[in-house]
Write a protein that holds these residues in place. Structure first.
Motif, PDB file in Angstrom:
ATOM      1  N   SER A  36       0.662  -1.228   0.003  1.00 37.85           N
ATOM      2  CA  SER A  36      -0.082   0.086  -0.160  1.00 37.85           C
ATOM      3  C   SER A  36       0.765   1.249   0.008  1.00 37.85           C
ATOM      4  O   SER A  36       1.982   1.298   0.446  1.00 37.85           O
ATOM      5  CB  SER A  36      -0.951   0.088   1.271  1.00 37.85           C
ATOM      6  OG  SER A  36      -0.061   0.249   2.500  1.00 37.85           O
ATOM      7  N   ALA A  37       0.267   2.271  -0.511  1.00 35.41           N
ATOM      8  CA  ALA A  37       1.038   3.660  -0.461  1.00 35.41           C
ATOM      9  C   ALA A  37       0.513   4.194   0.950  1.00 35.41           C
ATOM     10  O   ALA A  37      -0.158   3.585   1.613  1.00 35.41           O
ATOM     11  CB  ALA A  37       0.482   4.500  -1.382  1.00 35.41           C
ATOM     12  N   THR A  38       1.359   5.257   1.171  1.00 30.52           N
ATOM     13  CA  THR A  38       1.089   5.845   2.287  1.00 30.52           C
ATOM     14  C   THR A  38      -0.346   6.556   2.373  1.00 30.52           C
ATOM     15  O   THR A  38      -0.490   7.123   1.498  1.00 30.52           O
ATOM     16  CB  THR A  38       2.238   7.356   2.641  1.00 30.52           C
ATOM     17  OG1 THR A  38       3.425   6.506   2.409  1.00 30.52           O
ATOM     18  CG2 THR A  38       2.203   7.559   4.191  1.00 30.52           C
ATOM     19  N   TYR A 132       1.547   4.144 -11.390  1.00 31.62           N
ATOM     20  CA  TYR A 132       1.378   4.670  -9.972  1.00 31.62           C
ATOM     21  C   TYR A 132       1.118   5.951 -10.165  1.00 31.62           C
ATOM     22  O   TYR A 132       0.193   6.782  -9.303  1.00 31.62           O
ATOM     23  CB  TYR A 132       2.637   4.207  -9.167  1.00 31.62           C
ATOM     24  CG  TYR A 132       2.905   2.859  -8.770  1.00 31.62           C
ATOM     25  CD1 TYR A 132       1.631   2.313  -8.218  1.00 31.62           C
ATOM     26  CD2 TYR A 132       3.902   2.267  -9.100  1.00 31.62           C
ATOM     27  CE1 TYR A 132       1.769   1.011  -7.739  1.00 31.62           C
ATOM     28  CE2 TYR A 132       3.951   0.936  -8.586  1.00 31.62           C
ATOM     29  CZ  TYR A 132       2.709   0.544  -7.848  1.00 31.62           C
ATOM     30  OH  TYR A 132       3.116  -1.046  -7.652  1.00 31.62           O
ATOM     31  N   LEU A 139      -4.881   6.219  -5.014  1.00 31.03           N
ATOM     32  CA  LEU A 139      -3.871   5.462  -3.862  1.00 31.03           C
ATOM     33  C   LEU A 139      -3.750   6.146  -2.705  1.00 31.03           C
ATOM     34  O   LEU A 139      -3.618   5.567  -1.458  1.00 31.03           O
ATOM     35  CB  LEU A 139      -2.323   5.338  -4.559  1.00 31.03           C
ATOM     36  CG  LEU A 139      -2.241   4.021  -5.493  1.00 31.03           C
ATOM     37  CD1 LEU A 139      -0.875   4.449  -6.261  1.00 31.03           C
ATOM     38  CD2 LEU A 139      -2.151   2.748  -4.694  1.00 31.03           C
ATOM     39  N   ALA A 146      -4.180  -1.941  -2.753  1.00 26.50           N
ATOM     40  CA  ALA A 146      -2.898  -2.598  -3.424  1.00 26.50           C
ATOM     41  C   ALA A 146      -3.184  -3.051  -4.860  1.00 26.50           C
ATOM     42  O   ALA A 146      -4.387  -3.114  -5.377  1.00 26.50           O
ATOM     43  CB  ALA A 146      -2.733  -3.942  -2.376  1.00 26.50           C
ATOM     44  N   LEU A 147      -2.109  -2.937  -5.406  1.00 27.61           N
ATOM     45  CA  LEU A 147      -2.207  -3.137  -7.021  1.00 27.61           C
ATOM     46  C   LEU A 147      -1.115  -4.201  -7.329  1.00 27.61           C
ATOM     47  O   LEU A 147      -0.074  -4.345  -6.744  1.00 27.61           O
ATOM     48  CB  LEU A 147      -1.586  -1.648  -7.545  1.00 27.61           C
ATOM     49  CG  LEU A 147      -2.753  -0.701  -7.807  1.00 27.61           C
ATOM     50  CD1 LEU A 147      -2.090   0.533  -8.285  1.00 27.61           C
ATOM     51  CD2 LEU A 147      -3.951  -1.122  -8.657  1.00 27.61           C
TER      52      LEU A 147
ATOM     53  N   LYS B  29       6.966  -5.359   5.243  1.00 27.16           N
ATOM     54  CA  LYS B  29       6.244  -5.021   6.648  1.00 27.16           C
ATOM     55  C   LYS B  29       6.239  -6.588   7.399  1.00 27.16           C
ATOM     56  O   LYS B  29       6.031  -7.237   6.946  1.00 27.16           O
ATOM     57  CB  LYS B  29       4.631  -4.789   6.272  1.00 27.16           C
ATOM     58  CG  LYS B  29       4.845  -3.506   5.428  1.00 27.16           C
ATOM     59  CD  LYS B  29       3.266  -3.119   5.171  1.00 27.16           C
ATOM     60  CE  LYS B  29       3.201  -1.769   4.652  1.00 27.16           C
ATOM     61  NZ  LYS B  29       1.716  -1.366   4.232  1.00 27.16           N
ATOM     62  N   PHE B  39       2.259  -9.538   0.401  1.00 29.04           N
ATOM     63  CA  PHE B  39       3.340  -9.245  -0.616  1.00 29.04           C
ATOM     64  C   PHE B  39       4.814  -9.195  -0.238  1.00 29.04           C
ATOM     65  O   PHE B  39       5.691  -9.519  -0.924  1.00 29.04           O
ATOM     66  CB  PHE B  39       3.157  -7.728  -1.274  1.00 29.04           C
ATOM     67  CG  PHE B  39       1.974  -7.588  -2.305  1.00 29.04           C
ATOM     68  CD1 PHE B  39       1.823  -8.218  -3.423  1.00 29.04           C
ATOM     69  CD2 PHE B  39       0.834  -7.112  -1.788  1.00 29.04           C
ATOM     70  CE1 PHE B  39       0.818  -8.277  -4.442  1.00 29.04           C
ATOM     71  CE2 PHE B  39      -0.365  -6.740  -2.693  1.00 29.04           C
ATOM     72  CZ  PHE B  39      -0.157  -7.521  -4.028  1.00 29.04           C
ATOM     73  N   ARG B  66       9.816   5.554   5.420  1.00 26.17           N
ATOM     74  CA  ARG B  66       8.930   4.855   4.074  1.00 26.17           C
ATOM     75  C   ARG B  66       8.859   5.979   3.244  1.00 26.17           C
ATOM     76  O   ARG B  66       8.988   5.751   1.868  1.00 26.17           O
ATOM     77  CB  ARG B  66       7.618   4.528   4.944  1.00 26.17           C
ATOM     78  CG  ARG B  66       7.583   3.175   5.081  1.00 26.17           C
ATOM     79  CD  ARG B  66       6.500   2.833   6.314  1.00 26.17           C
ATOM     80  NE  ARG B  66       5.011   2.718   5.468  1.00 26.17           N
ATOM     81  CZ  ARG B  66       3.864   2.186   5.987  1.00 26.17           C
ATOM     82  NH1 ARG B  66       3.941   1.838   7.185  1.00 26.17           N
ATOM     83  NH2 ARG B  66       2.916   2.202   5.401  1.00 26.17           N
ATOM     84  N   GLU B  67       8.718   7.464   3.677  1.00 23.39           N
ATOM     85  CA  GLU B  67       8.586   8.558   2.820  1.00 23.39           C
ATOM     86  C   GLU B  67       9.930   8.640   2.076  1.00 23.39           C
ATOM     87  O   GLU B  67       9.864   9.055   0.950  1.00 23.39           O
ATOM     88  CB  GLU B  67       8.077   9.486   3.642  1.00 23.39           C
ATOM     89  CG  GLU B  67       7.443  10.840   3.024  1.00 23.39           C
ATOM     90  CD  GLU B  67       6.774  10.278   1.811  1.00 23.39           C
ATOM     91  OE1 GLU B  67       6.787  10.609   0.839  1.00 23.39           O
ATOM     92  OE2 GLU B  67       5.521   9.722   2.429  1.00 23.39           O
ATOM     93  N   PRO B  76       5.740   4.162  -5.072  1.00 17.91           N
ATOM     94  CA  PRO B  76       4.993   4.598  -3.791  1.00 17.91           C
ATOM     95  C   PRO B  76       4.623   3.278  -2.790  1.00 17.91           C
ATOM     96  O   PRO B  76       4.232   3.681  -1.723  1.00 17.91           O
ATOM     97  CB  PRO B  76       3.690   4.967  -4.548  1.00 17.91           C
ATOM     98  CG  PRO B  76       3.727   4.319  -5.866  1.00 17.91           C
ATOM     99  CD  PRO B  76       5.048   4.025  -6.407  1.00 17.91           C
ATOM    100  N   THR B  77       5.022   2.026  -3.336  1.00 16.61           N
ATOM    101  CA  THR B  77       4.441   1.053  -2.543  1.00 16.61           C
ATOM    102  C   THR B  77       5.593   0.056  -1.974  1.00 16.61           C
ATOM    103  O   THR B  77       6.865   0.407  -2.246  1.00 16.61           O
ATOM    104  CB  THR B  77       3.495   0.181  -3.552  1.00 16.61           C
ATOM    105  OG1 THR B  77       4.336  -0.461  -4.377  1.00 16.61           O
ATOM    106  CG2 THR B  77       2.180   0.868  -4.094  1.00 16.61           C
ATOM    107  N   LEU B  78       5.011  -0.681  -1.030  1.00 15.65           N
ATOM    108  CA  LEU B  78       5.881  -1.566  -0.404  1.00 15.65           C
ATOM    109  C   LEU B  78       5.567  -2.972  -0.632  1.00 15.65           C
ATOM    110  O   LEU B  78       4.305  -3.177  -1.032  1.00 15.65           O
ATOM    111  CB  LEU B  78       5.661  -1.390   1.288  1.00 15.65           C
ATOM    112  CG  LEU B  78       6.597  -0.329   1.814  1.00 15.65           C
ATOM    113  CD1 LEU B  78       6.260  -0.188   3.291  1.00 15.65           C
ATOM    114  CD2 LEU B  78       8.078  -0.346   1.700  1.00 15.65           C
ATOM    115  N   ASP B  92       6.078  -7.783  -8.963  1.00 15.15           N
ATOM    116  CA  ASP B  92       5.639  -7.491 -10.386  1.00 15.15           C
ATOM    117  C   ASP B  92       6.615  -7.122 -11.432  1.00 15.15           C
ATOM    118  O   ASP B  92       6.502  -7.377 -12.483  1.00 15.15           O
ATOM    119  CB  ASP B  92       4.838  -6.188 -10.177  1.00 15.15           C
ATOM    120  CG  ASP B  92       3.221  -6.372  -9.704  1.00 15.15           C
ATOM    121  OD1 ASP B  92       3.111  -7.578  -9.601  1.00 15.15           O
ATOM    122  OD2 ASP B  92       2.923  -5.212  -9.441  1.00 15.15           O
TER     123      ASP B  92
END
Lengths: 157, 113
Positions: A36-38, A132, A139, A146-147, B29, B39, B66-67, B76-78, B92
């Motif tokens: 997930s993004a923030t 994104y 997002l 989630a993608l 995480k 994930f 994270r930022e 943008p993602t984890l 991916d």
């Protein structure tokens, strides 16, 4: 030894745990999401209070009831539709052919395939960055949680 | 005296050190024993297949880090995967690379084998 299930806000049982460990894990799970993004705090707070029974209450909500609470909240906040998602993508990639599949039945864990000429000459990382970027709004506000992405050019598809 | 603008951000320093210290590094995480995200678990399973050691760094409760990672990678993602100091996104990206047979040689090279 009490047995408890840790349920995320998207209707799956992520893992089951026992005793005190379960309590700690559940607290941590509030913050957890997949890829997930923030997210904005505005969005996170009510989700938490509705999605999870308070541990100070002593008894836990039955699984089914907890899920219904989450579901209610999802609807209240508005889910994203494949059409809206496609619109976001076409703002950046006007020719985008988009296929959306819903992984969890909640329309926020999505598998998205995008076919566009915009990906030509770009490596996978940059292709995904483009997607994104196009989906930054949904997002960040949490409509997409989630993608899982596939990005192809017309030739590759 | 160092110009404050030139001074490195301590969080970025920490990330740079971590990326340099581990040939395969996953920012995700939870822990290896208890991944807190499907994930992250999937990424661990991806690397389990190859048998090289990898590190998982839990950033679940570290929004500032994270930022910083988002800015650094423009992603943008984890989870976020680094191999030999290089950013490789997530599964991916890694799965299609594996399908093309690109992962094994990449890891061999990273581990000097």
């Amino acid at each position: 030894m009490a047995h408890s299930y840790v349920v995320d806000i998207h209707h799956h049982v992520l893992q089951s745990t026992t005793g005190d460990r379960g309590r700690g894990a559940r607290r941590a799970m509030r913050e957890t999401c997949e890829k997930s993004a923030t997210r904005s705090s505005k969005f996170q707070k009510p989700r938490t209070s509705l999605g999870y029974p308070s541990s100070s209450g002593g008894s836990e909500l039955p699984l089914g009831l907890a899920l219904r609470y989450c579901y209610y909240y999802e609807i209240e906040e508005g889910m994203i539709t494949p059409d809206v998602l496609t619109e976001y993508l076409r703002r950046i990639m006007p020719d985008a052919a988009v296929t959306v599949s819903d992984r969890t039945g909640t329309m926020d864990h999505l598998k998205v395939m995008v076919i566009s000429a915009a990906f030509a000459g770009k490596n996978l990382l940059d292709r995904h960055r483009l997607i994104y970027q196009a989906l930054d709004g949904p997002l960040k506000d949490g409509r997409i949680h989630a993608l899982e992405l596939t990005a192809k050019t017309t030739d590759e598809a | 005296m160092a110009d404050p603008i030139q001074m490195a951000d301590p969080i970025q320093e920490e990330i740079n050190k971590e990326v340099a210290a581990h040939k395969i590094l996953i920012y995700g995480k939870g822990t290896k024993q208890m991944p807190m995200c499907g994930f992250t678990k999937e990424t661990m399973q991806f690397f389990d297949k190859y048998g090289y050691p990898y590190e998982l760094i839990d950033v679940l409760s570290q929004p500032t880090k994270r930022e910083a990672l988002v800015k650094m990678t423009n992603w943008p993602t984890l989870p976020k995967v680094f191999i030999d100091g290089q950013f490789y996104g997530d599964t991916d990206i890694l799965d299609p690379m594996a399908a093309k047979g690109e992962i094994e040689p990449l890891l061999k090279k990273a581990f000097g084998k």
